[in-house]
Structures are given as structure tokens and as C-alpha cells.
Design an enzyme around this catalytic site. Structure first.
Site, PDB file in Angstrom:
ATOM      1  N   ASP A  27      37.964  40.069  45.678  1.00 46.42           N
ATOM      2  CA  ASP A  27      38.863  40.318  44.552  1.00 46.42           C
ATOM      3  C   ASP A  27      38.068  40.409  43.246  1.00 46.42           C
ATOM      4  OD1 ASP A  27      41.265  40.577  43.202  1.00 46.42           O
ATOM      5  OD2 ASP A  27      42.135  38.725  43.981  1.00 46.42           O
TER       6      ASP A  27
ATOM      7  N   ASP B 289      49.115  44.874  43.687  1.00 48.87           N
ATOM      8  CA  ASP B 289      49.806  43.587  43.789  1.00 48.87           C
ATOM      9  C   ASP B 289      51.308  43.791  43.895  1.00 48.87           C
ATOM     10  OD1 ASP B 289      47.783  41.807  43.855  1.00 48.87           O
ATOM     11  OD2 ASP B 289      47.793  41.362  41.717  1.00 48.87           O
TER      12      ASP B 289
HETATM   13  C1  DGJ Z   1      44.961  39.270  42.880  1.00 50.58           C
HETATM   14  C2  DGJ Z   1      45.170  39.902  44.217  1.00 50.58           C
HETATM   15  O1  DGJ Z   1      45.569  41.220  44.061  1.00 50.58           O
HETATM   16  C3  DGJ Z   1      46.183  39.100  45.007  1.00 50.58           C
HETATM   17  O2  DGJ Z   1      46.441  39.728  46.232  1.00 50.58           O
HETATM   18  C4  DGJ Z   1      45.655  37.713  45.198  1.00 50.58           C
HETATM   19  O3  DGJ Z   1      44.507  37.764  46.000  1.00 50.58           O
HETATM   20  C5  DGJ Z   1      45.357  37.074  43.863  1.00 50.58           C
HETATM   21  N1  DGJ Z   1      44.507  37.908  43.055  1.00 50.58           N
HETATM   22  C6  DGJ Z   1      44.704  35.751  44.042  1.00 50.58           C
HETATM   23  O4  DGJ Z   1      44.316  35.195  42.865  1.00 50.58           O
END
Ligand code: DGJ
Length: 735
Positions: A477, A547
């Protein structure tokens, strides 16, 4: 495939789909004569260079009326009579920005070279491509410029990059170095780009070119969710199935500029490369700079054909891992179910239920390390939080594996919270200007990956966790952009290198981890899809698309993403309702019908759904296992755009032998008392009879019928299925 005509000094790069023609002009510079559908080779295409005496037009030589402002150039310079934006900029010690690169020689060879440490497309065997390197030289600065071209044998693809070698004693500053420039002779194009923001990444935008400059860019240090470094030009009448289009894509994950300039003479210049803002690369004698790779794709058959070329290129010639064309595991990720509030018992319960449903991989997301109980702390401390996970990642991964399901782990290696052990130990690892306020974002800061020792330190920490545990998947990430770009341990004159070196540091870590752990499937993520680009795709064969897991929003995101990126690269999950991001409630079937067209998975705790829904999930997983290759690697066609008319969408994925296909139709909102939908399919054999089935449909049709007349979707069925946000998945099987 690549021919040099010595008499006319012209290069012709061609295969059976495209031609790219350029020449060395009288003044020794390079101009472009043509890029488009293949034309027959001939000794000279000189008539394509237009020579006219024009007012206010400086001449570039004493002998001719060559005016560079009216010449379609390959890699134009500033200060030579071309008043358009140049492809590069060199600042010399005396302050001059004027340069003049002239042809010195060239080399044509089979195959394609790497441009390490940058990622780039590759071939396995030399016959798959041919390359051309043209060497130019500026005798005043004594700088060599090598323009590299690669033509793929069986694809309408040309890749390009530029390399500057400083030979002479003077030090120069390279302040702009685009990867590609393409001058086109008219402006009858529309620019289609994929722009948005967090939660609505890669929405399709279409603008008719206007005189002046239109551009997309990122100055955020990563490719970003705001603009994607892949865009295209299409003729106004080009559709998904017919007409001309040219695609541009940048194999890079940092700040970029994609610019289209239309002159008042209605010619078009496209530039694509690293964003010149905050780029300033000092080159001393013997030093070099190589630009990342830019990709050009031509289609004479519409946008689906353009996308299919990109899919093939990225699937066969970009990703380095063993996973690049392998079936991707059906995963369940705990993020939306628990966020950071969990313990080992809860995780094991979630994983066990995922296993019971048939999932193949359980992924533990953020919150497993250091003191990471919320997003103010712990980032950078890549060791397990034993209050939550008493057996550590090693013990947990073994327990999950023992259930018969693989284990995956989330990391965010480029970041640190000030409230962490890593920050206490290495406060100087942050990429900030120590004399200025350092802007936090999600309470976190960027580590200075332009410094090899920082990358190395993080690598060592990660290796310890990964090597010790049973990990078969990593979600990498990146949850903030670069703000105060400054490297504490870098001399003043090299600060302009930091943005790019950061990206090279990310690639270095990716390369080291993927080499050390070749069995691990890497999925990239950046607050969802803020770093979905070909550079990252070279290392991580899939990227979490957004997300926003709401089915309606998601089909828009996946639709836009499909223009350039293979379906197998699009991480797509079914999540709980009401949706966490939108509050919308869409049927479980719709959520799956959208997510099937991607690297499929779930983003919820299956212990919290009803027994009926659990049975439905089990059936979805079983169905997907049977048909995964068609969804992930079939030939994909967009059929109905959610960015037009009523917001409904449709697409189809067809097996290579065209014996089987799945078409998804997605319905946004009920429209009362309207006629049924005619959904025209694509990619089938016209003469083959197919059985078409869905929940409410079971008929035989010939392929030609399906592609020309279309399936008739009765609106009452959409209502019966639940009205708004419903969908139909059609199975199309040859008889
Ligand atoms: C952003 C990601 O897109 C989510 O899927 C998740 O992993 C969060 N970060 C975790 O902090």
C-alpha cells in the site's frame, strides 16, 4: 521491419499493422513523416515534409527555408525556431538553453534491451521485436542523445525512450527529458483520459482538442488517482469497434506530464514523460540519464482493439513474475470487516469462514504490527503486535495455512508514523525539509527512498517477517503523496533528482523483494487505485482498483481501467452492504457480477451474512473457479459505457477459441415504461450457434444474431431482479 534508406536518410519501422517513418533532415535533425496504419515501403517519403516560406518563421539553416516551427519533429529542442513546447531542456554552465543535436549514426538490432533500473516492456526471443537506436550529438555541449525505438513484430506497438550521455568536460543540467514526442499533421482528434480522485479513479473523460495546450499530469510523486499516465487520441467518429485511435502509456509510477499542444496551424504535438517541475538532473562528464519508457499503440479498428493490444502487451511483455498469466487466487481481505480492530481469534474465525466458502487466500490487512491500533501510530515497525497476535505472523500464517487456505499480508513500506520505533531510531529518514513545516497526511510521512540505505533498512525488516512466515501474497500500500520533496543527505545541486530517485528506490525494493520471494503474488495499492500504472504493473501483476467497493461506482472504475490495463490486473472484491463508502445497498449478485471481471475476491466477514447469502457466496466462488480463465484472461470488449446515456454498462469476455463467453449487463436506475434493452455482443463466431443463459434467459442464437441484433433484455426482468443496481450475467456457450 526496420529499414534505413540511405539515399533519402529515412527510417521506416513497420509490421503488418503500423508504419512509423522519420528522416534525418538537411540540418542533421530528425523529423517525423508518418505514424499510422501500415503503408508500403518506398525509398523516399520526402514529399511529406512541407516546405513553405512563411511570415515570422525563422529559418534553421542558411541554405534552406527549413522552419522547425512547421516541421513535425522527433525530439524537438527549445530555441531553434520551434515555438512549441520542447521535448527536453538543457541548461549549460554559461546559462544558455540553446542546443542542437545532429544525427551521428544508428544501429538496428533484433530484440529489445532492458533499461534497468527502470522497468520496461521486454521480449523473450529476439524475433518478437526489432530495435533502433539513433545517436545524435550536440558538438557545443558535447552531449550525446540516443533515441531508442522498439517495434513489436506482431503488435501495433512502438516503445520509446531517450538517453543523454554527457561526453564533454562541461557540466550540464537536464531540466526536462520527455520519453516521447509525437507530432501529428492535424487536430481532428479527441483526447480521452482517465481522471478522478480517491474513490472514483480512472473515470473516462473525453475532450475535443482545442488550439492551445491540454494536459494531464501528476506532481504528487506517484502516478496518482487524479490522472492516469495512459491516455489516447481518437477521431471524433471512432467508436469501440471502428475508427482510428492512438494510445500513449508511460511505464513509470512517479510525477508525469501528458500534454497535447495544438498549434494555430492545427497541428498536434503529444509529449509524455517525467513532469519537468522539480526535475533537474545534473550531468557531469561520463554521466548519463535515461528516461522511462513511453509506449505508442495504434488502432485502425476502434478502442476495443486498442485496449486489447495494451492488454496483450502488458500481459505478455511487462510483468516479470510467475503470476503474470496465472489464475489469480480468490482472496478474502479483512480490511472493511475489522479495519485495525482485531485479535488472532477473530482473524482465525474470518479466515476459517473464508475457507469454508471456498476462498483460496486470506489476506491480513493493516493493523498487525508495532502499536498500530489506529492510523496515528506504528507505521514503519514491521514486526508483529503480539498483544493482538500472540503467535506473531509466523504462528498466525502457519495456523491459516493449516486450515488449507493461503496467507497474505499487508505492508506500507514507504511510510512512517512519528509515533513509531522506526522514527525514534531514524528521524532523519523522512523526506522533509528540516527548516520547514512537514505536512502530515493520514498522520504519516514519506521515507526518503532516494537514499539506498533507507530502502535497504526497510528491506531487511521486511525480509525478516516474510522469510520467517508462510506468506504467499503481499498487498503493498501507499497512502499519501509527496509534499516537501527534499532529501536531507543530498547536495543542493542534486535536489532536483530526488523525486525521480524516490521512484527508483521503490522499484529497487520491489525488485529485491520479488526476486527474493518469487513465489509471492504482489498486489499494489495506493489508497485504492492511486498508483495503477505500467511501472508498478511490471512488478505487481495486480492492483487494488479503488477503496470504493460499491458495485455501481466500481463498474465505472473497472470500465475506465480496462482501456489500458488487463482484466487480471484489476483487484475487484465483493463487500458488505450498506456499502462502507457510499451507503448504497446493491444485490449480492451484482456485487459479484462486477467483481468477477477482475482479480476476484471478498472484502467482508462472511460470519456476518445470512445463511442464504453464505450459500450464495459459496456458489459464486465455485462458479468463478470453473470459469476463472475466461474472466481473467479472455478477450475483453466494452459494450455499453456507464459514462454515457443512463449510466448502465455492459462488457463481455470471450475465450480464445470463442466457444464460451460471459457478458455482464449492469443496470443503474429503473426507468419506468421504457422499451427493453438491446445488448449487442462482440467477439463471437458469427456462424456458431450459442446457448445463452442467465437466471431469466435460456435461448439459442447464432453469433451473428447476437452481435448484430443483440440480446433483448426485458425491463420487467430487471425490475424483478430488484430494480436499481441490478445486473445480469449471461453465459454464452457454443453448441
Ligand atoms: C488503503 C487501502 O486502499 C485499503 O484497502 C486498506 O489497505 C487501507 N489502506 C489500510 O490502511
Amino acid at each position: 521491419m526496420i529499414i534505413f534508406h540511405a539515399d533519402s536518410q529515412q527510417f521506416h519501422l513497420y509490421n503488418d499493422q503500423i508504419s512509423y517513418i522519420m528522416q534525418v533532415m538537411d540540418n542533421g535533425q530528425l523529423n517525423n513523416l508518418y505514424f499510422g496504419k501500415t503503408i508500403k515501403d518506398r525509398e523516399s517519403f520526402s514529399y511529406l515534409q512541407e516546405h513553405y516560406e512563411r511570415a515570422l518563421a525563422p529559418s534553421n539553416t542558411d541554405k534552406s527555408i527549413l522552419t522547425l516551427n512547421y516541421t513535425r519533429q522527433e525530439y524537438p529542442a527549445y530555441g531553434t525556431g520551434d515555438f512549441r513546447f520542447p521535448a527536453f531542456r538543457i541548461l549549460q554552465e554559461k546559462g544558455s538553453l540553446i542546443s542542437g543535436f545532429v544525427y551521428q549514426g544508428h544501429q538496428i538490432f533484433a530484440g529489445k534491451k532492458d533499461i534497468l533500473p527502470l522497468p520496461s516492456t521486454y521480449v523473450y526471443q529476439d524475433h518478437e521485436a526489432q530495435s533502433l537506436e539513433i545517436t545524435l550529438f550536440d558538438p557545443i555541449t558535447q552531449t550525446q542523445l540516443i533515441l531508442s525505438y522498439c517495434l513489436f513484430s506482431d503488435l501495433p506497438v512502438i516503445t520509446r525512450h531517450a538517453r543523454f550521455n554527457q561526453i564533454g568536460p562541461a557540466t550540464i543540467r537536464l531540466q526536462n527529458a520527455m520519453s516521447l514526442c509525437l507530432d501529428l499533421p492535424d487536430m481532428d482528434w479527441q483526447m480521452v483520459h482517465f481522471s478522478g480522485a480517491w474513490g472514483r479513479e480512472r473515470y473516462l473523460k473525453n475532450r475535443t482538442l482545442e488550439v492551445g495546450i491540454q494536459s494531464i499530469s501528476s506532481m504528487r510523486g506517484s502516478s496518482s488517482s487524479e490522472h492516469n499516465p495512459s491516455f489516447l487520441l481518437k477521431r471524433p467518429h471512432t467508436t469501440e469497434f471502428s475508427g482510428e485511435a492512438i494510445g500513449f502509456s508511460f511505464v513509470y509510477s512517479g510525477s508525469f506530464l501528458g500534454q497535447v499542444e495544438v498549434t494555430t496551424h492545427e497541428e498536434t504535438r503529444i509529449l509524455l514523460g517525467i513532469h519537468p517541475e522539480n526535475f533537474d538532473w545534473q550531468l557531469k562528464t561520463g554521466e548519463s540519464f535515461t528516461s522511462p519508457e513511453g509506449i505508442l499503440v495504434y488502432s485502425a479498428k476502434g478502442l476495443n482493439a486498442l485496449s486489447q493490444t495494451f492488454h496483450t502487451l502488458f500481459l505478455r511483455h511487462l510483468n516479470q513474475s510467475k503470476w503474470r498469466d496465472q489464475p489469480r487466487p480468490i482472496l478474502l481481505n479483512n480490511w472493511e470487516a475489522t479495519e485495525m480492530t482485531f485479535d488472532q481469534d477473530l482473524i482465525l474465525k474470518i479466515a476459517a469462514k473464508a475457507k469454508e466458502a471456498g476462498a483460496e487466500l486470506f489476506v491480513l490487512d493493516d493493523g498487525w504490527f508495532g502499536t498500530r491500533n489506529d492510523d496515528t501510530q506504528g507505521l514503519g515497525d514491521w514486526f508483529a503486535n503480539t498483544d493482538k497476535l500472540p503467535d506473531g505472523i509466523k504462528g498466525l500464517s502457519e495456523k491459516v495455512r493449516a486450515m488449507g487456505i493461503d496467507f497474505g499480508l499487508w505492508i506500507e513500506p514507504e511510510m512512517v508514523n512519528k509515533n513509531s520505533r522506526l522514527y525514534q531510531d531514524h528521524p532523519d529518514w523522512l523526506m522533509v525539509d528540516p527548516d520547514r513545516f512537514a505536512s502530515p497526511s493520514r498522520h504519516q510521512f514519506i521515507l526518503d527512498y532516494s537514499r539506498p540505505e533507507v530502502v535497504d533498512g526497510i528491506y531487511q525488516m521486511l525480509v525478516e517477517v516474510i522469510a520467517d512466515s508462510k506468506i504467499s501474497y503481499i498487498k503493498w500500500d501507499m497512502n499519501r503523496y509527496i509534499t516537501e520533496c527534499y532529501s536531507n543527505h543530498t547536495p543542493a545541486q542534486d535536489q532536483g533528482k530526488v523525486m525521480h530517485k524516490y521512484v527508483l528506490g521503490v522499484y529497487d525494493l520491489y525488485r529485491r523483494l520479488t526476486t527474493r520471494f518469487p513465489h509471492i503474488l504482489f498486489e499494489s495499492c495506493s489508497s485504492g487505485g492511486a498508483r495503477f500504472d505500467p511501472g508498478i504493473l511490471s512488478f505487481a501483476p495486480q492492483t487494488w482498483a479503488s477503496d470504493n467497493s460499491d458495485a455501481l461506482d466500481r463498474y465505472r472504475i473497472q470500465y475506465g481501467t480496462s482501456f489500458f490495463y488487463p482484466i487480471s490486473s484489476i483487484g475487484a472484491h465483493v463487500s458488505a452492504v450498506p456499502n462502507l463508502q457510499t451507503g448504497r445497498v446493491s444485490p449480492l449478485a451484482t456485487r459479484a457480477n462486477v467483481a468477477y471481471f477482475g482479480a476476484f475476491g471478498y472484502e467482508l466477514d462472511l460470519n456476518h451474512i445470512s445463511p442464504e447469502e453464505f450459500e450464495e457466496v459459496k456458489a459464486q466462488i465455485a462458479f468463478y473457479k470453473q470459469n476463472r480463465p475466461i474472466f481473467q484472461y479472455g478477450t475483453f470488449y466494452r459494450l455499453v459505457s456507464p459514462f454515457e446515456s443512463h449510466g448502465d454498462a455492459a462488457w463481455i469476455s470471450v475465450s480464445p477459441d470463442r466457444q464460451k463467453a460471459f457478458a455482464g449487463y449492469y443496470h443503474k436506475l429503473v426507468r419506468v415504461n421504457h422499451m427493453g434493452v438491446r445488448l449487442r455482443l462482440a467477439g463471437l463466431c458469427p456462424d456458431t450457434k450459442y446457448q445463452v443463459t442467465s437466471k431469466h434467459y435460456d435461448r439459442h442464437h447464432y453469433g451473428d444474431e447476437l452481435m448484430n441484433v443483440g440480446l433483448v433484455i426485458d425491463r420487467r426482468i430487471l425490475n424483478e431482479l430488484g430494480g436499481d443496481f441490478t445486473s445480469i450475467l449471461f453465459e454464452i456457450q457454443a453448441l
